[in-house]
Design an enzyme around this catalytic site. Sequence first.
Site, PDB file in Angstrom:
ATOM      1  N   LYS A  87       0.844  -1.206   0.000  1.00  0.00           N
ATOM      2  CA  LYS A  87       0.000   0.000   0.000  1.00  0.00           C
ATOM      3  C   LYS A  87       0.876   1.252   0.000  1.00  0.00           C
ATOM      4  O   LYS A  87       2.078   1.168   0.328  1.00  0.00           O
ATOM      5  CB  LYS A  87      -0.913  -0.020   1.235  1.00  0.00           C
ATOM      6  CG  LYS A  87      -0.164  -0.020   2.561  1.00  0.00           C
ATOM      7  CD  LYS A  87      -1.102  -0.337   3.731  1.00  0.00           C
ATOM      8  CE  LYS A  87      -0.363  -0.305   5.059  1.00  0.00           C
ATOM      9  NZ  LYS A  87      -1.199  -0.818   6.162  1.00  0.00           N
TER      10      LYS A  87
ATOM     11  N   TYR B  45      14.716  30.454   8.859  1.00  0.00           N
ATOM     12  CA  TYR B  45      13.483  31.181   9.162  1.00  0.00           C
ATOM     13  C   TYR B  45      13.356  31.513  10.645  1.00  0.00           C
ATOM     14  O   TYR B  45      13.712  30.705  11.500  1.00  0.00           O
ATOM     15  CB  TYR B  45      12.254  30.363   8.731  1.00  0.00           C
ATOM     16  CG  TYR B  45      11.978  30.452   7.248  1.00  0.00           C
ATOM     17  CD1 TYR B  45      11.654  31.669   6.652  1.00  0.00           C
ATOM     18  CD2 TYR B  45      12.042  29.317   6.447  1.00  0.00           C
ATOM     19  CE1 TYR B  45      11.405  31.745   5.289  1.00  0.00           C
ATOM     20  CE2 TYR B  45      11.781  29.387   5.082  1.00  0.00           C
ATOM     21  CZ  TYR B  45      11.460  30.612   4.503  1.00  0.00           C
ATOM     22  OH  TYR B  45      11.218  30.694   3.168  1.00  0.00           O
TER      23      TYR B  45
ATOM     24  N   ARG C 285     -11.260  -0.258  13.949  1.00  0.00           N
ATOM     25  CA  ARG C 285     -10.890   0.473  12.741  1.00  0.00           C
ATOM     26  C   ARG C 285     -11.612  -0.093  11.534  1.00  0.00           C
ATOM     27  O   ARG C 285     -12.455   0.561  10.950  1.00  0.00           O
ATOM     28  CB  ARG C 285      -9.362   0.435  12.547  1.00  0.00           C
ATOM     29  CG  ARG C 285      -8.890   1.343  11.434  1.00  0.00           C
ATOM     30  CD  ARG C 285      -7.379   1.345  11.265  1.00  0.00           C
ATOM     31  NE  ARG C 285      -6.860   0.121  10.647  1.00  0.00           N
ATOM     32  CZ  ARG C 285      -5.602  -0.019  10.209  1.00  0.00           C
ATOM     33  NH1 ARG C 285      -4.747   0.982  10.324  1.00  0.00           N
ATOM     34  NH2 ARG C 285      -5.201  -1.155   9.671  1.00  0.00           N
TER      35      ARG C 285
ATOM     36  N   MET D   7      11.139  24.507   3.230  1.00  0.00           N
ATOM     37  CA  MET D   7      10.415  23.633   2.304  1.00  0.00           C
ATOM     38  C   MET D   7      11.368  22.826   1.413  1.00  0.00           C
ATOM     39  O   MET D   7      11.200  21.625   1.230  1.00  0.00           O
ATOM     40  CB  MET D   7       9.475  24.466   1.429  1.00  0.00           C
ATOM     41  CG  MET D   7       8.623  23.628   0.494  1.00  0.00           C
ATOM     42  SD  MET D   7       7.720  24.622  -0.701  1.00  0.00           S
ATOM     43  CE  MET D   7       6.571  25.494   0.350  1.00  0.00           C
TER      44      MET D   7
HETATM   45  C1  LIG Z   1      -0.440  -1.751   6.919  1.00  0.00           C
HETATM   46  C2  LIG Z   1      -1.013  -3.049   7.284  1.00  0.00           C
HETATM   47  C3  LIG Z   1      -0.201  -4.202   7.399  1.00  0.00           C
HETATM   48  C4  LIG Z   1       1.300  -4.136   7.357  1.00  0.00           C
HETATM   49  O1  LIG Z   1       1.760  -3.688   8.592  1.00  0.00           O
HETATM   50  P1  LIG Z   1       3.325  -3.626   8.931  1.00  0.00           P
HETATM   51  O2  LIG Z   1       3.345  -3.241  10.348  1.00  0.00           O
HETATM   52  O3  LIG Z   1       3.891  -2.568   8.034  1.00  0.00           O
HETATM   53  O4  LIG Z   1       3.888  -4.949   8.635  1.00  0.00           O
HETATM   54  C5  LIG Z   1      -0.814  -5.417   7.599  1.00  0.00           C
HETATM   55  N1  LIG Z   1      -2.154  -5.510   7.719  1.00  0.00           N
HETATM   56  C6  LIG Z   1      -2.955  -4.433   7.645  1.00  0.00           C
HETATM   57  C7  LIG Z   1      -4.427  -4.608   7.801  1.00  0.00           C
HETATM   58  C8  LIG Z   1      -2.425  -3.170   7.443  1.00  0.00           C
HETATM   59  O5  LIG Z   1      -3.232  -2.103   7.411  1.00  0.00           O
END
Ligand SMILES: *Cc1c(COP(=O)(O)O)cnc(C)c1O
Length: 374
Positions: free
Chosen positions: A48, A269, A147, A317
């Site tokens: 992802k 800055y 979640r 930036m």
């Molecule tokens: C992001 C995610 C993972 C991977 O988690 P890591 O800690 O990066 O290994 C696995 N399962 C779900 C549902 C996630 O959202």
Amino acid sequence: MILESRSQAALSSVGASGYLTIDLGALRRNYKLLSEMVAPAQTAAVVKANAYGLGADQVAQALYSQGCRHFFVAQFVEAVHLRPNLPPEAQLFVLNGLQPGSEIRCAESRIIPVLNSLEQLQQWAGAARRLKRTLPAVLQFDTGMSRLGVQPKKRAELSASLREFGNVEILFIMSHLASADDAGSEQNGDQLAEMNRIADEFPGFDVCFANSGGIFLGNAFHGVLARSGIALYGGAPTAGVANPMEAVVHLDVAVVQIQAVQAGARIGYSGAHVAEGEMRLATLAAGYADGLLRSLSGRGAVYYDGVRLPIVGRVSMDSMTIDISALPEGTLTLGSFVEVLGPHQTLEDLARDAGTISYEILTGLGQRYHRRYR
Ligand SMILES: *Cc1c(COP(=O)(O)O)cnc(C)c1O
């Protein structure tokens, strides 16, 4: 080739503001280590957010060649982009569920949704009916994170109606750990007990449970398929212990100005830093727009030849200023590169200085670096 062995001149000749080097060999070795740990269970790659910023296409292809056959993204759009670049044997899952209206496109693109509610299961079964075929899915349960996934109070209804959905093939039941990076957290055992209750209530289904941290919590957490993200990319799966993973990301940033300033000079800055004595400074071609968070102002550091060079004043930036007084004069010149991530500074080091976690550093690394894969 290792980056340190490259001459600084060769790096600078390309004119990039920074080089983000992604070591696909290290990525593959990390996959192999995790696979061996969970065997006979399998290891899926979580790719992802563009594989945590490292390039989903390149990462997925490298891991496929290492034997990985299961890939998870978070959003449907990510899957739409990745699917054509994955071999047909690879399974591609969408963690965030089934977006209303995307069902047919999802099915036709051979993307597998993680269904997070009875409603999503009904939607997916509807698509299967319309397409007159069986569609695969993963069913996610909430084991204590509030979640994503089927809530505990909805499980009985789901269990009672599951046989109505004969045209949906549940490949795995899954859940996600909230505290897997903390091996001492009670929440891990609580979530495991809940997952085991779910496996009893939904007999006959394979379990997909552990993330990177979960892999290191022991066999009980592995199910048949672990989902690893951060550990593949070299991040520490468990906080507070030595990181068993190999670094995958190296970041080197260009020097664009060198100068000496006198006591009293204001740096950056708001004049947030005032030189106490004469000091030599270098300005770097990267700032918060490149993922070097503003919270590193006056806290973080970069390295050159193993020498720590503190960030002074505010991170801008597109640039930031470092104190190079610890280096012999003339060591750094225009076109030199300093190490932001590499042998002397890990993802965790930088994340700690920025007050965040390795995940946020990786996913925030900017688009202006020249990315190269080796
Ligand atoms: C992001 C995610 C993972 C991977 O988690 P890591 O800690 O990066 O290994 C696995 N399962 C779900 C549902 C996630 O959202």
